[in-house]
Design a protein around this motif. Structure first.
Motif, PDB file in Angstrom:
ATOM      1  N   VAL A  26      14.907  -2.240   8.627  1.00  0.00           N
ATOM      2  CA  VAL A  26      13.780  -3.102   8.331  1.00  0.00           C
ATOM      3  C   VAL A  26      13.925  -4.383   9.133  1.00  0.00           C
ATOM      4  O   VAL A  26      15.023  -4.909   9.274  1.00  0.00           O
ATOM      5  CB  VAL A  26      13.738  -3.462   6.825  1.00  0.00           C
ATOM      6  N   GLY A  67       8.371   5.123  11.034  1.00  0.00           N
ATOM      7  CA  GLY A  67       8.220   3.695  10.802  1.00  0.00           C
ATOM      8  C   GLY A  67       8.412   2.870  12.059  1.00  0.00           C
ATOM      9  O   GLY A  67       8.275   3.356  13.187  1.00  0.00           O
ATOM     10  N   ASP A  68       8.741   1.607  11.849  1.00  0.00           N
ATOM     11  CA  ASP A  68       8.826   0.651  12.943  1.00  0.00           C
ATOM     12  C   ASP A  68       9.896   0.987  13.973  1.00  0.00           C
ATOM     13  O   ASP A  68       9.797   0.562  15.120  1.00  0.00           O
ATOM     14  CB  ASP A  68       9.112  -0.753  12.397  1.00  0.00           C
ATOM     15  N   HIS A  77       2.553  -0.919  11.139  1.00  0.00           N
ATOM     16  CA  HIS A  77       1.991  -1.441   9.895  1.00  0.00           C
ATOM     17  C   HIS A  77       2.665  -0.744   8.720  1.00  0.00           C
ATOM     18  O   HIS A  77       2.986   0.447   8.801  1.00  0.00           O
ATOM     19  CB  HIS A  77       0.478  -1.178   9.809  1.00  0.00           C
ATOM     20  N   GLY A  78       2.858  -1.475   7.634  1.00  0.00           N
ATOM     21  CA  GLY A  78       3.455  -0.895   6.438  1.00  0.00           C
ATOM     22  C   GLY A  78       2.674   0.306   5.940  1.00  0.00           C
ATOM     23  O   GLY A  78       3.245   1.303   5.512  1.00  0.00           O
ATOM     24  N   TYR A  79       1.347   0.227   6.016  1.00  0.00           N
ATOM     25  CA  TYR A  79       0.512   1.331   5.562  1.00  0.00           C
ATOM     26  C   TYR A  79       0.833   2.599   6.356  1.00  0.00           C
ATOM     27  O   TYR A  79       1.003   3.677   5.781  1.00  0.00           O
ATOM     28  CB  TYR A  79      -0.970   0.978   5.708  1.00  0.00           C
ATOM     29  N   ASN A  82       4.172   4.082   5.490  1.00  0.00           N
ATOM     30  CA  ASN A  82       4.092   4.762   4.200  1.00  0.00           C
ATOM     31  C   ASN A  82       3.471   6.153   4.361  1.00  0.00           C
ATOM     32  O   ASN A  82       3.964   7.134   3.796  1.00  0.00           O
ATOM     33  CB  ASN A  82       3.278   3.905   3.223  1.00  0.00           C
ATOM     34  N   MET A 147       1.487  -1.933  -2.193  1.00  0.00           N
ATOM     35  CA  MET A 147       2.757  -1.417  -1.688  1.00  0.00           C
ATOM     36  C   MET A 147       3.780  -1.270  -2.817  1.00  0.00           C
ATOM     37  O   MET A 147       4.552  -0.315  -2.831  1.00  0.00           O
ATOM     38  CB  MET A 147       3.307  -2.325  -0.586  1.00  0.00           C
ATOM     39  N   SER A 151       5.412   2.352  -3.953  1.00  0.00           N
ATOM     40  CA  SER A 151       6.854   2.599  -3.939  1.00  0.00           C
ATOM     41  C   SER A 151       7.443   2.714  -5.341  1.00  0.00           C
ATOM     42  O   SER A 151       8.642   2.910  -5.500  1.00  0.00           O
ATOM     43  CB  SER A 151       7.574   1.489  -3.163  1.00  0.00           C
TER      44      SER A 151
END
Length: 159
Positions: A26, A67-68, A77-79, A82, A147, A151
């Protein structure tokens, strides 16, 4: 970077799977430097983990990245991360069951950016808007509530 517990069910689905090792990465830039010695050749020039259309790390049949830290999507993006997590879970389950696996495709998404307490802009798949209807999607809590719900967690309340 931290090692995550193996077999933990973060989405309250009552389904778990075992992994030999899981790294949670992260941050603003990918925390992938350790892979240069662990898995030489898996990083691109930006330090992202190169993956194929099935989210597998290039050159490996049983190693995945989303992810990133991955090259899956240009926009981070977090979306989207996910969504990638849910799709990867399906890929692993379908592969284990010998079912057909479809390649990953970037999902359509919206970007909502508040620019003040009453204003903002929303980029939707069908246009850009400043309408309060769209801006209010995120205005209340910057999307954090969604979010947390996704989670299965709750925030620590200040006393």
């Amino acid at each position: 970077m931290k090692k995550c517990p193996v077999g933990v069910d973060h989405n309250n689905t009552q389904e778990t799977f075992k992994a030999d090792l899981v790294y949670e990465c992260v941050g603003m830039s990918p925390n992938t430097e350790f892979l240069k010695t662990e898995l030489p050749g898996v990083l691109d020039k930006m330090g992202l983990i190169k993956v194929d259309e099935y989210m597998r790390v290039r050159g490996y049949s049983n190693l995945y990245a989303i992810g990133d830290c991955s090259t899956l999507d240009e926009n981070k993006h977090g979306y989207i991360a996910n969504v990638q997590g849910g799709i990867l879970a399906s890929v692993i389950i379908n592969q284990a069951k010998g079912k057909k696996v479809t390649p990953y495709k970037t999902p359509s998404y919206a970007i909502v950016t508040p620019t003040g307490t009453e204003t903002g802009v929303a980029q939707m798949p069908f246009g850009v808007f400043t309408s309060k209807l769209f801006v209010n999607l995120k205005q209340k809590d910057m999307g954090i509530g969604h979010m947390l719900k996704a989670s299965g967690t709750t925030p620590d309340l200040l006393s």
